[in-house]
Design an enzyme around this catalytic site. Structure first.
Site, PDB file in Angstrom:
ATOM      1  N   THR A  10       0.845  -1.203   0.000  1.00  0.00           N
ATOM      2  CA  THR A  10       0.000   0.000   0.000  1.00  0.00           C
ATOM      3  C   THR A  10       0.882   1.256   0.000  1.00  0.00           C
ATOM      4  O   THR A  10       0.380   2.370   0.071  1.00  0.00           O
ATOM      5  CB  THR A  10      -0.946   0.018   1.225  1.00  0.00           C
ATOM      6  OG1 THR A  10      -0.122  -0.071   2.400  1.00  0.00           O
ATOM      7  CG2 THR A  10      -1.920  -1.130   1.195  1.00  0.00           C
ATOM      8  N   GLY A  11       2.171   1.061  -0.082  1.00  0.00           N
ATOM      9  CA  GLY A  11       3.102   2.201  -0.040  1.00  0.00           C
ATOM     10  C   GLY A  11       3.254   2.878  -1.392  1.00  0.00           C
ATOM     11  O   GLY A  11       2.807   2.382  -2.437  1.00  0.00           O
ATOM     12  N   ASP A  12       3.942   4.009  -1.327  1.00  0.00           N
ATOM     13  CA  ASP A  12       4.127   4.856  -2.484  1.00  0.00           C
ATOM     14  C   ASP A  12       4.897   4.165  -3.619  1.00  0.00           C
ATOM     15  O   ASP A  12       4.546   4.286  -4.787  1.00  0.00           O
ATOM     16  CB  ASP A  12       4.948   6.060  -1.981  1.00  0.00           C
ATOM     17  CG  ASP A  12       4.664   7.264  -2.807  1.00  0.00           C
ATOM     18  OD1 ASP A  12       3.477   7.544  -3.028  1.00  0.00           O
ATOM     19  OD2 ASP A  12       5.642   7.895  -3.250  1.00  0.00           O
ATOM     20  N   LEU A  13       5.939   3.434  -3.254  1.00  0.00           N
ATOM     21  CA  LEU A  13       6.774   2.808  -4.278  1.00  0.00           C
ATOM     22  C   LEU A  13       5.969   1.790  -5.091  1.00  0.00           C
ATOM     23  O   LEU A  13       6.053   1.735  -6.308  1.00  0.00           O
ATOM     24  CB  LEU A  13       7.975   2.115  -3.621  1.00  0.00           C
ATOM     25  CG  LEU A  13       8.897   1.473  -4.648  1.00  0.00           C
ATOM     26  CD1 LEU A  13       9.839   2.513  -5.230  1.00  0.00           C
ATOM     27  CD2 LEU A  13       9.687   0.332  -4.044  1.00  0.00           C
ATOM     28  N   ARG A  40      -0.560  -4.069   5.848  1.00  0.00           N
ATOM     29  CA  ARG A  40      -1.091  -4.236   7.207  1.00  0.00           C
ATOM     30  C   ARG A  40      -2.540  -3.771   7.319  1.00  0.00           C
ATOM     31  O   ARG A  40      -3.246  -4.133   8.226  1.00  0.00           O
ATOM     32  CB  ARG A  40      -0.211  -3.465   8.192  1.00  0.00           C
ATOM     33  CG  ARG A  40       1.117  -4.186   8.369  1.00  0.00           C
ATOM     34  CD  ARG A  40       1.987  -3.527   9.377  1.00  0.00           C
ATOM     35  NE  ARG A  40       2.816  -2.521   8.757  1.00  0.00           N
ATOM     36  CZ  ARG A  40       3.909  -1.995   9.316  1.00  0.00           C
ATOM     37  NH1 ARG A  40       4.279  -2.363  10.516  1.00  0.00           N
ATOM     38  NH2 ARG A  40       4.623  -1.097   8.689  1.00  0.00           N
ATOM     39  N   ASP A 161      19.154  -0.825  -6.955  1.00  0.00           N
ATOM     40  CA  ASP A 161      19.505   0.571  -7.111  1.00  0.00           C
ATOM     41  C   ASP A 161      18.848   0.971  -8.420  1.00  0.00           C
ATOM     42  O   ASP A 161      19.330   0.610  -9.501  1.00  0.00           O
ATOM     43  CB  ASP A 161      21.022   0.761  -7.194  1.00  0.00           C
ATOM     44  CG  ASP A 161      21.368   2.242  -7.259  1.00  0.00           C
ATOM     45  OD1 ASP A 161      20.648   2.982  -7.958  1.00  0.00           O
ATOM     46  OD2 ASP A 161      22.333   2.667  -6.619  1.00  0.00           O
ATOM     47  N   HIS A 162      17.743   1.689  -8.340  1.00  0.00           N
ATOM     48  CA  HIS A 162      16.937   1.840  -9.558  1.00  0.00           C
ATOM     49  C   HIS A 162      17.664   2.630 -10.644  1.00  0.00           C
ATOM     50  O   HIS A 162      17.302   2.556 -11.812  1.00  0.00           O
ATOM     51  CB  HIS A 162      15.557   2.420  -9.249  1.00  0.00           C
ATOM     52  CG  HIS A 162      15.536   3.899  -9.015  1.00  0.00           C
ATOM     53  ND1 HIS A 162      15.857   4.458  -7.814  1.00  0.00           N
ATOM     54  CD2 HIS A 162      15.231   4.933  -9.830  1.00  0.00           C
ATOM     55  CE1 HIS A 162      15.750   5.777  -7.905  1.00  0.00           C
ATOM     56  NE2 HIS A 162      15.370   6.100  -9.112  1.00  0.00           N
ATOM     57  N   HIS A 224      23.069   5.767  -5.751  1.00  0.00           N
ATOM     58  CA  HIS A 224      22.992   6.178  -7.160  1.00  0.00           C
ATOM     59  C   HIS A 224      24.279   6.853  -7.664  1.00  0.00           C
ATOM     60  O   HIS A 224      24.790   6.526  -8.722  1.00  0.00           O
ATOM     61  CB  HIS A 224      21.820   7.134  -7.371  1.00  0.00           C
ATOM     62  CG  HIS A 224      20.533   6.649  -6.762  1.00  0.00           C
ATOM     63  ND1 HIS A 224      20.171   5.325  -6.778  1.00  0.00           N
ATOM     64  CD2 HIS A 224      19.520   7.301  -6.140  1.00  0.00           C
ATOM     65  CE1 HIS A 224      18.989   5.194  -6.184  1.00  0.00           C
ATOM     66  NE2 HIS A 224      18.580   6.378  -5.786  1.00  0.00           N
ATOM     67  N   LYS A 318      18.220  18.409  -3.153  1.00  0.00           N
ATOM     68  CA  LYS A 318      16.777  18.640  -3.327  1.00  0.00           C
ATOM     69  C   LYS A 318      16.553  20.141  -3.397  1.00  0.00           C
ATOM     70  O   LYS A 318      17.380  20.935  -2.964  1.00  0.00           O
ATOM     71  CB  LYS A 318      16.021  18.065  -2.138  1.00  0.00           C
ATOM     72  CG  LYS A 318      16.220  16.566  -1.965  1.00  0.00           C
ATOM     73  CD  LYS A 318      14.908  15.840  -1.929  1.00  0.00           C
ATOM     74  CE  LYS A 318      15.089  14.361  -1.759  1.00  0.00           C
ATOM     75  NZ  LYS A 318      14.492  13.578  -2.841  1.00  0.00           N
TER      76      LYS A 318
HETATM   77  C1  BG6 Z   1      15.504   7.772  -4.480  1.00  0.00           C
HETATM   78  C2  BG6 Z   1      15.658   8.716  -3.330  1.00  0.00           C
HETATM   79  O1  BG6 Z   1      16.332   6.653  -4.322  1.00  0.00           O
HETATM   80  O2  BG6 Z   1      15.848   8.438  -5.680  1.00  0.00           O
HETATM   81  C3  BG6 Z   1      14.819   9.961  -3.543  1.00  0.00           C
HETATM   82  O3  BG6 Z   1      15.276   8.076  -2.130  1.00  0.00           O
HETATM   83  C4  BG6 Z   1      15.101  10.583  -4.882  1.00  0.00           C
HETATM   84  O4  BG6 Z   1      15.011  10.899  -2.492  1.00  0.00           O
HETATM   85  C5  BG6 Z   1      15.039   9.547  -5.980  1.00  0.00           C
HETATM   86  O5  BG6 Z   1      14.119  11.576  -5.099  1.00  0.00           O
HETATM   87  C6  BG6 Z   1      15.513  10.113  -7.293  1.00  0.00           C
HETATM   88  O6  BG6 Z   1      15.273   9.179  -8.298  1.00  0.00           O
HETATM   89  P1  BG6 Z   1      14.985   9.637  -9.775  1.00  0.00           P
HETATM   90  O7  BG6 Z   1      14.855   8.374 -10.542  1.00  0.00           O
HETATM   91  O8  BG6 Z   1      13.710  10.424  -9.736  1.00  0.00           O
HETATM   92  O9  BG6 Z   1      16.146  10.476 -10.167  1.00  0.00           O
END
Ligand code: BG6
Length: 467
Positions: A10-13, A40, A161-162, A224, A318
């Protein structure tokens, strides 16, 4: 058939990234799986489906029936026993832990206790994806790693690590190692400096609670930015095998030495109100006296022959002017002999790898201006990924989830990468530098500019400062 079990459903991700990614894979016929969404909250299949629906564009009906809901408190053994029955018919099991990392150990222990996920399943495969952050510092990351590796093999563990799923992050190696015009020049003899940048215009938005305990060093640099740096700096791997690539990335990280002089190489900042962004310490769930950094700029030297004397300038933060990420390689300029013009200097060649938002590659070189013969001026050749391929590049999470389903670990971080990145970040965090306020919507503290000015350089390769 495969079961995908998402903890933290149910989270944002899950809503913003995982479900849209799974939906796209389904649309392309790459998803032969059912999805169990775990949370939950007291929801049911219908209510979770309608919560998730709004995050997907396209024909929801064929996809929605793949999703069911399972309510579970992480400590509740009976709820895992009930989950076991739901996964029993599928041999291939993917577990996505999109929860706070504190919950990782209890979840995997319960999965293991019940036999839902085990080290060497007799049939099929069991794989576990761990969302970041992987630990809070080296100590906690080690502890976490110990707990998960007593239960699973490294081959079953996918640390996300996206950034590694982004198209132009994958292109770094292709660009470097398939083009002699770059590969031959990729060293201290030819490169003047490297800039690695990932900045954002938003403040912390709704994530103040998490972010205030993290800060930019842990949130962005540990993962990242050090990944981008190691891909840019590494030596050529023996092959494209996941471990060969990761061996070279780790070697590059190991060459980073942080010492007592570091005070002059690190700038930390925290935003104050500007535009629509409030003061950082007035953000929701942020402590009023917070000393968490929302901006980092630094100069890193790599201690090896290839990069001797070449600074890597890293910047993230940020509430800055724009959101973008790019790597800028500035080549060395020879002393000017011809076409020097009144300044007596030529602009150095540069290569920009644009990771987002407009993915592509820029190469800057000198040409003459029409009607002008005496001086050369810089022009840019621009490859736009979107212009070539349209806007359909898969999102990072789509690529990464597909890789987990296929069992390809190349775009996931191995433990020693995580470990070395934490060593670096722990050291950085111990360097005593002032926390400099900067106005939201600007380029960050002036000290970040001075970091380069001192070396007679600037962030000018960086397009946002040029705009
Ligand atoms: C996430 C961080 O891993 O990466 C965030 O927790 C950040 O704080 C985000 O905003 C940035 O990812 P992207 O893909 O939008 O550059």
């Amino acid at each position: 058939m495969t079961t995908i079990v998402i903890f933290g459903a149910t989270g944002d991700l899950t809503k913003r990234k995982l479900i849209p990614a799974l939906f796209n894979l389904h649309k392309q016929g790459k998803l032969n799986a059912k999805i169990i969404a775990i949370g939950r909250k007291p929801l049911n299949d219908e209510s979770i489906r309608s919560e998730l629906k709004q995050f997907v564009k396209g024909d929801w009906n064929t996809f929605k029936n793949l999703i069911t809901y399972h309510q579970l408190e992480f400590h509740d053994s009976e709820a895992y026993d009930a989950l076991k029955k739901k996964v029993a018919s599928d041999q291939n099991r993917l577990f996505y832990l999109a929860t706070a990392p504190e919950s990782f150990p209890i979840i995997i222990k319960q999965l293991n206790r019940t036999g839902i996920a085990v080290k060497n399943p007799k049939k099929g495969w069991h794989r576990v994806v761990f969302e970041k952050p992987f630990g809070h510092d080296l100590k906690s990351a080690k502890q976490l790693n110990k707990e998960i590796t007593t239960i699973f093999n490294e081959r079953q563990i996918y640390r996300i690590d996206h950034y590694l799923g982004k198209e132009f992050v994958q292109n770094i190696l292709v660009l470097r190692f398939t083009n002699p015009i770059f590969e031959r020049l990729w060293d201290a003899d030819h490169i003047d400096n490297v800039q690695i940048i990932s900045v954002e215009s938003d403040g912390v938005l709704e994530r103040g609670g998490y972010y205030d305990k993290s800060g930019a060093l842990r949130d962005m640099v540990q993962n990242h930015l050090l990944q981008l740096l190691s891909l840019t700096a590494m030596e050529i791997p023996k092959s494209l095998d996941a471990d060969d690539i990761r061996d070279q990335k780790v070697k590059a990280l190991k060459t980073i030495k942080i010492n007592a002089d570091w005070k002059n190489n690190l700038v930390l900042g925290q935003y104050i109100a500007g535009g629509k962004v409030p003061d950082y310490h007035k953000e929701k769930d942020v402590s009023q006296a917070s000393t968490t950094e929302t901006f980092v700029a630094m100069k890193i030297m790599l201690n090896n022959k290839r990069w001797k004397g070449v600074p890597f300038y890293v910047r993230t933060g940020k509430a800055l002017t724009h959101k973008y990420a790019e790597i800028v390689i500035t080549f060395k300029q020879l002393p000017c002999r011809l076409f020097c013009g009144p300044t007596g200097k030529l602009t150095a060649n540069s290569l920009v790898i644009r990771i987002q938002p407009d993915e592509g590659v820029e190469l800057q070189f000198n040409l003459k201006e029409p009607e002008q013969d005496a001086a050369a001026v810089p022009y840019t050749m621009d490859f736009s990924h979107e212009a070539e391929f349209g806007a359909n590049t898969p999102e990072a999470y789509e690529r990464l989830l597909h890789d987990v389903l296929r069992g390809d670990q190349t775009l996931f971080t191995r433990w020693d990468e995580v470990e070395h990145a934490w060593k670096i970040v722990d050291k950085l965090r111990s360097v005593k530098v002032p926390l400099r306020p900067y106005k939201a919507g600007t380029h960050g503290p002036a000290a970040a500019l001075d970091l380069l000015k001192r070396d007679s350089r600037d962030w000018s390769g960086n397009r946002a400062l040029r705009r």
